[in-house]
Every structure is written in C-alpha cells, then in structure tokens.
Motif scaffolding. Structure first.
Motif, mmCIF file in Angstrom:
data_model
loop_
_atom_site.group_PDB
_atom_site.id
_atom_site.type_symbol
_atom_site.label_atom_id
_atom_site.label_comp_id
_atom_site.label_asym_id
_atom_site.label_seq_id
_atom_site.Cartn_x
_atom_site.Cartn_y
_atom_site.Cartn_z
ATOM 1 N N VAL A 96 0.805 -1.224 0.000
ATOM 2 C CA VAL A 96 0.000 0.000 0.000
ATOM 3 C C VAL A 96 0.845 1.286 0.000
ATOM 4 O O VAL A 96 0.560 2.200 -0.774
ATOM 5 C CB VAL A 96 -1.022 0.004 1.163
ATOM 6 N N PRO A 97 1.896 1.405 0.797
ATOM 7 C CA PRO A 97 2.650 2.654 0.788
ATOM 8 C C PRO A 97 3.286 3.006 -0.562
ATOM 9 O O PRO A 97 3.630 4.159 -0.800
ATOM 10 C CB PRO A 97 3.735 2.435 1.844
ATOM 11 N N TYR B 169 -5.389 -8.997 4.336
ATOM 12 C CA TYR B 169 -6.778 -9.471 4.334
ATOM 13 C C TYR B 169 -6.888 -10.882 4.894
ATOM 14 O O TYR B 169 -7.606 -11.720 4.372
ATOM 15 C CB TYR B 169 -7.389 -9.362 2.925
ATOM 16 N N ARG B 170 -6.171 -11.112 5.959
ATOM 17 C CA ARG B 170 -6.244 -12.414 6.617
ATOM 18 C C ARG B 170 -7.395 -12.493 7.615
ATOM 19 O O ARG B 170 -7.754 -13.570 8.058
ATOM 20 C CB ARG B 170 -4.924 -12.723 7.306
ATOM 21 N N THR B 171 -7.923 -11.329 8.001
ATOM 22 C CA THR B 171 -9.047 -11.311 8.936
ATOM 23 C C THR B 171 -10.158 -10.417 8.395
ATOM 24 O O THR B 171 -9.917 -9.504 7.599
ATOM 25 C CB THR B 171 -8.632 -10.776 10.322
ATOM 26 N N ALA B 172 -11.356 -10.669 8.862
ATOM 27 C CA ALA B 172 -12.492 -9.832 8.473
ATOM 28 C C ALA B 172 -12.314 -8.408 8.980
ATOM 29 O O ALA B 172 -12.713 -7.448 8.318
ATOM 30 C CB ALA B 172 -13.780 -10.438 9.017
ATOM 31 N N LEU C 31 -4.781 -2.142 -2.801
ATOM 32 C CA LEU C 31 -5.015 -1.752 -1.406
ATOM 33 C C LEU C 31 -4.529 -2.828 -0.446
ATOM 34 O O LEU C 31 -5.053 -2.979 0.650
ATOM 35 C CB LEU C 31 -6.501 -1.481 -1.182
ATOM 36 N N GLY C 32 -3.537 -3.555 -0.854
ATOM 37 C CA GLY C 32 -2.983 -4.605 -0.018
ATOM 38 C C GLY C 32 -2.066 -5.483 -0.840
ATOM 39 O O GLY C 32 -2.031 -5.389 -2.051
ATOM 40 N N SER D 294 -14.297 0.172 4.943
ATOM 41 C CA SER D 294 -15.081 1.273 5.536
ATOM 42 C C SER D 294 -14.380 2.618 5.374
ATOM 43 O O SER D 294 -15.052 3.642 5.218
ATOM 44 C CB SER D 294 -15.385 0.983 6.999
ATOM 45 N N ASN D 295 -13.072 2.644 5.386
ATOM 46 C CA ASN D 295 -12.359 3.917 5.228
ATOM 47 C C ASN D 295 -12.297 4.379 3.774
ATOM 48 O O ASN D 295 -12.178 5.577 3.511
ATOM 49 C CB ASN D 295 -10.964 3.830 5.812
ATOM 50 N N TYR D 296 -12.376 3.466 2.836
ATOM 51 C CA TYR D 296 -12.394 3.837 1.417
ATOM 52 C C TYR D 296 -13.805 4.077 0.914
ATOM 53 O O TYR D 296 -13.997 4.639 -0.144
ATOM 54 C CB TYR D 296 -11.712 2.771 0.562
ATOM 55 N N GLN D 297 -14.788 3.634 1.659
ATOM 56 C CA GLN D 297 -16.182 3.737 1.228
ATOM 57 C C GLN D 297 -16.607 5.128 1.156
ATOM 58 O O GLN D 297 -16.835 6.036 0.959
ATOM 59 C CB GLN D 297 -17.066 2.980 2.199
#
Length: 122
Positions: free
Chosen positions: A35-36, A108-111, A102-103, A119-122
């Motif tokens: 991401v960075p 994305y290993r956890t919900a 975005l990763g 939620s932050n990109y939404q």
C-alpha cells in the motif's frame, strides 16, 4: 519507461507472431506493490491509507504519518490528499486508468482488516 509513458504495453509471446494472444500489461512504477508504494510517488502519504497499520500485528508507517480513520469531518481533506497521489501516478501512464492495490499478498487475513480498508475507502 515512466518518462516515456510506457508503463503499459502489450506483451507478445515469442510463439504468437501475429499478436492474437497479446496481454495488456501494467508495470508498477514505484518501489513495491504494498500500500505505501501503490497510490502515488509519496509513500508517506500512501501509508496513511493503509488502515491495517492501525491494527496489531502490523507495524506503523515508517514515515511517522500513520493512518487516520476517515470521518465526515476529515473526508474532504483525506480524499484530496489521496487524489493528489492518484493524479501524480496517472501522469506516468497513457491510458485513463491506474491500478492502485489496497494490499499485498500478506493482507486481508481477517475480516477486521478487510472491514478497516473497506469502511475507510467507502
């Protein structure tokens, strides 16, 4: 490649002389695909949009500008900051589309992590 806007090209296999199976290819212009290093040229800005870094066991941003939760009060400022990076990245390509992962392959290993990004990109 970036200075000539050639980060996108059709990759032709040596066995395909006529180009029937060309693949449209997109080269990432910066250091890595985490991401960075994917939203634009400034990793200290892009890291602020890596919301998993707000959660354990991930490290904080090495540029000391950690992610901030997007709220109604700061959404304009955060969106403007991110859009500036997207525009700078877009200037390196001929097409009107960029890829901004975005990763990476250890995400994305956890919900909870997926929800933090969503939620932050939404």
């Amino acid at each position: 490649l970036a200075s000539k806007k050639q980060l996108e090209f059709f990759w032709r296999q040596t066995w395909d002389e006529k180009g029937y199976h060309d693949i449209f290819t997109h080269v990432m212009p910066f250091y890595s695909y985490d991401v960075p290093h994917t939203c634009g040229p400034d990793p200290s800005v892009c890291c602020q949009f890596d919301f998993a870094r707000k959660m354990s066991p991930f490290e904080t941003c090495p540029w000391h500008k950690n992610p901030k939760t997007v709220t109604p009060d700061n959404v304009h400022e955060r969106a403007t900051l991110l859009l500036d990076q997207y525009k700078k990245k877009a200037a390196l390509y001929r097409s009107n589309t960029i890829i901004a992962p975005l990763g990476d392959d250890f995400r994305y290993r956890t919900a909870e992590e997926a929800e933090a990004q969503f939620s932050n990109y939404q």
